[in-house]
Design an enzyme around this catalytic site. Structure first.
Site, PDB file in Angstrom:
ATOM      1  CB  SER A   1      -8.133   0.455   5.985  1.00 22.87           C
ATOM      2  OG  SER A   1      -8.847   1.677   5.940  1.00 22.87           O
TER       3      SER A   1
ATOM      4  CB  SER B   1      -8.004   3.320   3.033  1.00 21.51           C
ATOM      5  OG  SER B   1      -7.134   2.691   3.957  1.00 21.51           O
TER       6      SER B   1
ATOM      7  CE  LYS C   1      -3.952   1.741   2.780  1.00 19.41           C
ATOM      8  NZ  LYS C   1      -4.750   1.458   4.004  1.00 19.41           N
TER       9      LYS C   1
END
Lengths: 492, 482
Positions: A178, A154, A79
């Site tokens: 997330s 996310s 990420k």
């Protein structure tokens, strides 16, 4: 013949070790998959081709010597809020556009040491604030199961990449769900470990007391293998856990006979999509049939979890994001005075959701409001911890749906932040408690979109959590793949 | 006419001279090139995290212990939020509730009059970077641009907050000086005001004598020496009284001391108290200081300046000498060595704080460079005590020793300073002088004591000043008795 990009980490590992193919072949397959899917998905912000190539070649050299490390040569994605030396790291924000960190975060270091091949950096909601990966300054990521829908967030980029095969595994960060919620929406396995188990050094902070790095993979054993590579005490993180580590992958084949499993009352009724609820209860029944002792458990304080979270997380982020001021790195918008330069930089550099949360948090911490907001939220957090502690006195794990719905359409919730916040209703409580939780795919809804099943465990209870997750995976026998991964894709 | 009383409280910042910074491994700056002692943590790069420095915690605990504070068992770090370009995170890690040390005190003394100053708290924080404003004014307003050096950012900083127990500029100065001595004695900081490793913010207010209500205070900054602190406070007291007596009012504000003008000028106005939005730093766990740790700190406490002064005074050094010795650590060490080897404390103390200090200043050398040893002092004290050297000759010998001319006896010999204290030699000289001055003897016998001094002078001249004058005088008195 199977495309190498569709292998699990376990399969790829044995193929590499038996010499069926090389790490360079494997990387090429994954990069080919990215080449055909990225135009539809936008899972990645950066593909580090040269770095990945070098790592894959090094892995092949090590494999030739019989090096047994399980992640050696495995293409994974990180990420883009995980700091990587020399590779652009933006947290999907304009304010960090072009920033190439001079250092590696601890998780990145450990993955490199494990011989993993880091393919690239994945898209996220800006600074991990969001539940759909639509709040990215660089454009949204889409769900490979249906590109009209979101992949969750996310960590939507990481989840989409793993689901479609442009990485065999990935890491995300989980502050309120997330990792788990996007895993649920993309039919992947996503785990948020116990707070402190994985070092946060090099994770661009959103809410420090809640953030945890964790894996996303296609199978439970793969997720366990990824997690094992990054856990452990780190002298660079004062909140890192310095004690005996849980035996994460030890009991994957043990089954659930004799385990006590609690179904969370507050997360298995109102507000949950009926199809999701039905699929969840079907698995609960199967767990019971497999020998688990299933009871219903109420966590009354969970009702306040969302409110507490939306005070604590913004309060922490209001300070965490203060460092982005145009002085030392990232975007700088000039102004007549230093103050004006800082204000303009921040106004231009942060997107609307980030700005909203900074303002919320600043307000919640202000003199005269602190006790009513931040103080009260901390008290709720304590209540919630007590609820969990007493629940774990009665059961080994708690279960619920991961997300109240399956993937929703792009744009469906962007107009109303509150509806978006409700996407994390099932996942937020464990972050506040600091406990681990995992999402495992259990099937598709009528629209052909994945449904995720959440297993929560007490702090450091990763062994029993993965044990139940592995059983859920076997019971659900979920083998479907997103259409985008299996069909010849045409240009959009 | 109202009589006024000043109420003064002092916040003191002390930079700890630890090996590394408060929350990262960077070396504490030793005047390096700008931005060389920096890393992701102290530059607040995205993703970097603070880890507390144990050495710094030990340092602050030793200060808290020396100030007789309660050392708090579970102490918390807070974030103090404000935007400033030399503050990398735009929040400072500091302490708020549950600081490391609470409720202490420090005894200070002005001209023999003791006062006890309460210590509210001693807490741990981190220093900021340094801003250099380039432009005509040298201040942030009107600067063309600003250069930032982050070498100092993250250096451990201890804040010592006093109670408003101080009533005069002299007491304030004495408090500052004593706190500086304590910090130096603990070895945790060189506490140099001119270099900023110790800094004072002084809160001053005045009120009518007898009132128990506090007046509005001003906070005086930029006092870079004990002397300027004293002057700044004196100025501020006079200014505030003048304003109040003319019907004006004092505003809560920061005032900067201007050394060249000898005045404070208005800085920032504080609208109420600033909102720093303190909250507990989630990156740092509560700091647990267990009983064993607190005990260890207490046991390691060195002899503090006040105790040392008292001990020297008990040995016989006068209070001023004791203070001078304690303040100059190397002189104190020599004093102790000489005294424990048997030298007479009072004389040695006076030599060290008088002749030796004067010599060091005059020749611009350090005590180390002179090679003055305890042995030399012992020998010199013995020679003086035995009457081999006069007080004046002893000082001359000491200068010779400091100049590296040898041991005291070698110097006394080569400079021909040895006193004649052999009774028969002196008697011979005295008899010779008396033989030459029968008229003086007459006068003395008639009850006029004046010629005695004259005769002593004659003997001293005849012996080249080396005769023990007391012995000479005694002998003349005896020989001139009827």
């Amino acid at each position: 013949m199977t495309d190498l990009a569709d292998l699990t980490i376990a399969q790829a590992g044995s193929g590499l070790r038996s010499g069926e193919f090389t790490a360079v072949d494997l990387l090429a397959a994954v990069e080919r998959r990215a080449a055909v899917t990225e135009a539809h998905l936008h899972a990645y912000l950066t593909l580090d081709r040269s770095g990945a190539r070098t790592a894959a070649e090094a892995a092949d050299a090590a494999l030739a010597t019989g090096d047994p490390r399980p992640l050696l040569g495995i293409p994974i994605a990180l990420k883009d809020n995980m700091v990587t030396r020399g590779v652009e790291t933006t947290a999907s924000s304009q304010i960090l556009a072009g920033w190439k960190p001079p250092y590696d975060g601890t998780a990145a270091i450990r993955l490199k040491e494990a011989g993993a091949v880091i393919v690239g950096k994945t898209n996220l909601d800006e600074f991990a604030m969001g539940s759909s990966t639509e709040n990215s300054a660089y454009g949204p990521t889409r769900n490979p199961w249906n590109t009209n829908t979101v992949p969750g967030g996310s960590s939507g980029g990481s989840a989409a990449a793993v689901a479609v095969g442009s990485a065999l595994g990935a890491f995300g960060s989980d502050t309120g769900g997330s990792i788990r919620q996007p895993a649920s929406l993309t039919g992947t396995v996503g785990a948020k470990p116990t707070y402190g188990l994985v070092s946060r050094y090099g994770l661009i902070a959103f809410a420090s007391s809640l953030d945890q790095i964790g894996p996303i993979a296609r199978t439970v054993p793969d997720a366990a293998a990824l997690l094992e590579a990054v856990v452990g005490w780190d002298p660079m993180d004062a909140t890192s856990y310095n004690g005996d580590l849980p035996a994460i992958a030890k009991s994957l084949d043990t089954g659930v006979a004799g385990l006590r499993i609690g179904v969370v009352t507050e997360l298995s009724g109102e507000g949950i999509d009926p199809e999701v609820l039905e699929a969840t209860m079907r698995i609960v029944d199967q767990l019971s049939n497999a020998g688990a002792d299933v009871v219903e458990i109420s966590l009354p304080a969970i009702e306040y979890a969302l409110s507490a979270y939306y005070l604590i997380a913004p309060a922490e982020c209001s300070a965490n994001l203060a460092r982005f001021d145009g002085v030392r790195y990232g975007l700088r918008v000039d102004g007549a005075t230093t103050e004006e330069m800082m204000a303009k930089t921040r106004a231009e550099g942060f997107g609307p959701e980030v700005t909203r949360r900074i303002l919320l948090g600043t307000y919640a911490l202000s003199a005269g409001y602190y006790d009513a907001f931040y103080g009260q939220a901390q008290r709720v957090r304590t209540l919630l911890r007590n609820d969990f502690a007493s629940a774990y006195g009665r059961v080994d794990v708690l279960v619920s749906p991961t997300s109240p719905t399956t993937a929703f359409e792009v744009g469906a919730k962007t107009a109303d932040p509150l509806t978006m916040y409700f996407a994390d209703i099932c996942t937020i409580a464990t972050n506040l408690a600091g406990d681990p939780a995992i999402s495992v795919p259990i099937g598709l809804d009528d629209a052909g979109l994945p449904i995720g099943f959440q297993i929560m465990a007490p702090a450091l209870g990763e062994e029993v959590m993965f044990r139940v997750a592995a059983e859920v995976e076997r019971l659900a026998a979920f083998t479907e793949r997103p259409r985008l991964a299996t069909s010849k894709v045409v240009a959009p | 006419m109202t009589e006024w009383e000043a109420v003064i409280g002092i916040e003191t910042h002390v930079e700890l001279q630890t090996k590394s910074k408060m929350f990262c491994g960077c070396l504490v700056d030793s005047g390096d090139e700008p931005n060389t002692a920096v890393c992701p943590v102290c530059l607040a790069l995205p993703g970097a995290l603070p880890v507390p420095n144990k050495e710094a915690i030990e340092g602050i605990l030793s200060i808290g212990d020396a100030l007789e504070c309660t050392l708090i068992e579970d102490s918390l770090f807070y974030r103090k939020n404000y935007f400033y370009p030399d503050l990398p995170k735009n929040y400072q890690i500091s302490q708020y509730t549950f600081p490391l040390c609470l409720d202490g005190r420090l005894a200070v003394d002005v001209d023999g009059e003791p006062t006890m100053v309460g210590i509210t708290r001693v807490h741990m924080e981190e220093d900021t970077g340094k801003s250099t404003h380039i432009g005509e004014s040298g201040r942030i307003h009107g600067a063309d641009h600003t250069l930032l050096d982050f070498n100092r950012a993250g250096v451990p900083l201890v804040e010592v907050v006093s109670e408003p127990d101080i009533r005069s500029p002299e007491q304030a100065r004495a408090y500052g000086a004593e706190l500086q001595r304590v910090v130096r004695a603990l070895g945790v900081s060189d506490a140099r005001l001119e270099e900023g490793s110790m800094r004072f913010d002084v809160n001053v207010s005045v009120r009518p004598v007898g009132s128990d209500v506090l007046g509005t205070r001003t906070e005086v900054k930029n006092v870079n020496s004990l002397r300027s602190m004293q002057r700044a406070i004196a100025y501020e007291i006079t200014r505030q009284i003048e304003v109040l007596e003319n019907g004006g009012s004092i505003h809560l504000e920061t005032r900067h001391w201007d050394e060249s003008k000898g005045a404070t000028r208005s800085g920032r106005t504080k609208e109420g108290s600033e909102d720093y939005r303190y909250f507990q730093d989630p990156d740092l766990l509560p700091l647990h200081i267990d009983e064993a740790w607190r005990k260890r700190v207490h046991e390691r406490r060195p002899e503090l300046p006040a105790a040392k002064r008292a001990r020297y005074a008990a040995l016989g050094a006068d209070p001023r000498t004791a203070e001078l010795l304690v303040d100059a650590g190397d002189l104190a060490a020599l004093f102790e060595a000489a005294v424990s080897a048997g030298a007479e404390p009072r004389t040695v103390g006076i030599w060290l704080t008088g002749e030796v200090v004067a010599y060091l200043r005059r020749e611009n050398v350090t005590l180390d460079e002179t090679g003055l040893s305890a042995d030399s002092l012992v020998e010199l004290a013995q020679m003086t005590g035995a009457g081999d050297l006069s007080a004046t000759a002893a000082k001359e010998v000491l200068n010779g020793v400091l100049a590296g001319e040898g041991t005291p006896s070698q110097v006394a010999e080569s400079r021909d300073l040895l006193q004649i204290s052999d009774a028969s030699t002196i008697e011979t000289e005295v008899m010779a002088v008396l033989d030459q001055h029968p008229d003086a003897i007459e006068k003395i016998r008639d009850g006029d004591a004046k010629p005695i001094g004259f005769l002593v002078g004659q003997v001293m001249r005849a012996t080249g000043g080396k005769a023990d004058p007391r012995m000479v005088q005694d002998l003349i008195r005896r020989k001139t008795q009827a």
